[in-house]
Enzyme design. Structure first.
Site, PDB file in Angstrom:
ATOM      1  N   SER A 367       0.871  -1.173   0.000  1.00  0.00           N
ATOM      2  CA  SER A 367       0.000   0.000   0.000  1.00  0.00           C
ATOM      3  C   SER A 367       0.910   1.225   0.000  1.00  0.00           C
ATOM      4  CB  SER A 367      -0.895  -0.004   1.237  1.00  0.00           C
ATOM      5  OG  SER A 367      -1.602   1.213   1.322  1.00  0.00           O
ATOM      6  N   ARG A 368       0.873   1.995  -1.085  1.00  0.00           N
ATOM      7  CA  ARG A 368       1.791   3.131  -1.186  1.00  0.00           C
ATOM      8  C   ARG A 368       1.380   4.293  -0.292  1.00  0.00           C
ATOM      9  NH1 ARG A 368       1.400   1.627  -6.797  1.00  0.00           N
ATOM     10  NH2 ARG A 368       3.080   0.176  -7.247  1.00  0.00           N
ATOM     11  N   VAL A 369       0.144   4.272   0.192  1.00  0.00           N
ATOM     12  CA  VAL A 369      -0.262   5.267   1.187  1.00  0.00           C
ATOM     13  C   VAL A 369       0.308   4.854   2.549  1.00  0.00           C
ATOM     14  CG1 VAL A 369      -2.246   6.209   2.435  1.00  0.00           C
ATOM     15  CG2 VAL A 369      -2.325   5.975  -0.043  1.00  0.00           C
TER      16      VAL A 369
END
Length: 505
Positions: A367-369
């Protein structure tokens, strides 16, 4: 009797004053070729890209190709199946882009890709409409994704957290549990103020009905709209289905509310667009897809996001699904969508068949967040979980060579095996934040290390009941404060120790 010329002139003038002429100017063309829901039209020299066209009385289309001497358009289905188009038919301009009915009235409804209802519950009582395609919010109109969207699935919320306004891809082979994850996520939004839209593209009608019945059973249809464009519908209907769903969800976002949209799945959407493009004689590229296949999905997914406070603070979270062939996530459409989204949950067939469900591959999922959209309590217990499981997978591969293991490696293998068991979860059994945090905390602290592998599931189920009956204050505090204080951790340690003694007896 004398008739004077002035009187005659006066009467004629009065008659002329009552008379009004109305001239209506229309831009029309004629169909020169039609077939496979595609029409080529001659004569519409001033038409716009994406404009709605009227074929006859009750049939609409949309302009997709602007050529030197003709216009290429896709034809959408009508509610009346007897209406057909033939060569030579007149086509009229509308002067407007395609719009879709939107609003609160669509909650609990099943609609076709044009926005009209197909659930037999009558017309949709709304006067709000939104364009099928719009440009997504700009950078200035957005704010960072920092609010958690809880799925109720331990493996997702702990290792690949999703935030409101994020775009998280779910990717894997067929029959690996992709739809199961999104259905659980919709069910878990009950009472959390999130309006959901499920877009079924190219699915079997029976599958869509099964999804609707499941959502209704768990009370999730109250806040969910299903946009259905099954496999039997034309490629043009499947092509506009996700844009229809996005327009419906955007209405909630721009009203300051939170929305979640599922695209199931974008592989079939790309195939429908490829079919349309080849019929319109657009030049094919890699894997016969047209040159703008990347733009097809990027302009759709860029409409998701978290709006700034000045714009109402609403959010639209997108969970697109992409199907791979034999685990090949490096093919054209998967790599395209991976590059557009803010992370991916990769489901693996081998894990699924080994009984690890959800079958999430920890090494390939991201998850790049990241933890910025994760609740503090979950962050406290899951910060090392992802790394521990990745190391466990490596050690399992290493031990297949049969070498002797030291105590540290054996302890890592034991802990990893127990954590894999903890993260297993049955479908439709979503968990609150507190329950997830408590069981992961117990695993991290080593309370389950000495339990047999087959006892973990029983331990977990009885542990939840025990905490509800005797320590409901701990669960209440975690759910409300969303953080683990020193006091809560002391209480939790004491409660887990007491329960374990009872369980072992």
């Amino acid at each position: 009797m004398d008739i004077r010329p002035e009187e005659i002139t006066s009467e004629i003038k009065k008659a002329f004053e009552k008379y009004r002429s109305y001239i209506r100017e229309e831009s029309t063309g004629r169909v020169v070729q039609v077939g496979d829901a595609i029409a080529r039209i001659y004569g519409l020299n001033d038409v716009m890209m994406g404009e709605a066209l009227i074929f006859g009385k009750d049939l609409y289309g949309m302009v997709l190709n602007l050529e030197e001497d003709s216009v290429g358009a896709v034809i959408f289905g009508s509610e009346n199946p007897d209406i057909t188009i033939q060569e030579g038919d007149v086509v009229r301009r509308t002067g407007v882009l395609i719009t879709i009915p939107v609003g609160e009235a669509l909650a609990g409804r099943i609609v076709a890709s044009g926005g009209f209802p197909i659930d037999g519950k009558g017309p949709i009582a709304t006067d709000k409409r939104r364009p099928l395609e719009v440009v997504g919010p700009g950078v200035v109109d957005r704010q960072p994704v920092k609010e958690s969207l809880e799925t109720g699935i331990k493996a997702v919320d702990s290792m690949v957290p999703i935030g409101r306004g994020q775009r998280e891809l779910i990717i894997g082979d067929r029959q690996t549990g992709k739809t199961a994850i999104v259905i659980d996520t919709i069910i878990n939004q009950k009472g959390k103020g999130v309006n959901c839209v499920y877009v079924a593209i190219g699915q079997k009608t029976a599958s869509v009905v099964a999804v609707a019945e499941t959502l209704a059973k768990y009370g999730a249809m109250e806040y969910t709209t299903i946009v259905s464009s099954p496999a039997r519908t034309s490629a043009s209907a499947q092509y506009i289905a996700p844009y229809t769903g996005c327009a419906i969800a955007e209405e909630f976002m721009f009203s300051g509310k939170h929305a979640l949209i599922i695209y199931d799945d974008l592989s079939k959407h790309a195939q429908a667009y490829r079919q349309i493009s080849l019929l319109l004689k657009r030049p094919p590229g890699r894997e016969a897809y047209p040159g703008d296949i990347f733009y097809l999905h990027s302009r759709l997914l860029e409409r998701a996001g978290k709006l700034s406070k000045e714009k109402g603070g609403g959010s639209l979270t997108a969970l697109p699904i992409v199907e791979t062939q034999a685990g090949d996530y490096s093919s054209y459409i998967p790599t395209n969508v991976i590059s557009i989204t803010d992370g991916q949950i990769y489901l693996e067939s081998d894990l699924f068949y080994a009984g690890v469900r959800p079958a999430i591959n920890v090494g390939l999922s991201v998850s790049r967040v990241g933890s910025s959209a994760q609740e503090k309590a979950m962050k406290q217990v899951a910060s090392q979980l992802r790394l521990d499981l990745a190391q466990y997978r490596e050690l399992v591969s290493f031990t297949q060579f049969g070498s002797e293991l030291d105590k540290t490696t054996q302890a890592q293998l034991t802990r990893g095996e127990k954590m894999v068991e903890i993260l297993k979860q049955d479908q439709y059994k979503t968990l609150s934040l507190a329950k997830q945090v408590m069981i992961i905390y117990a695993g991290n602290k080593g309370y389950l290390d000495d339990l047999p592998k087959g006892q973990i599931l029983k331990f977990e189920q009885e542990f939840y009941k025990y905490m509800e009956q005797k320590h409901s204050d701990i669960e209440y505090e975690i759910n409300n404060k969303k953080a683990l204080s020193e006091d809560i951790m002391r209480k939790l340690d004491s409660a887990i120790s007491d329960f374990k003694k009872e369980f072992l007896l």
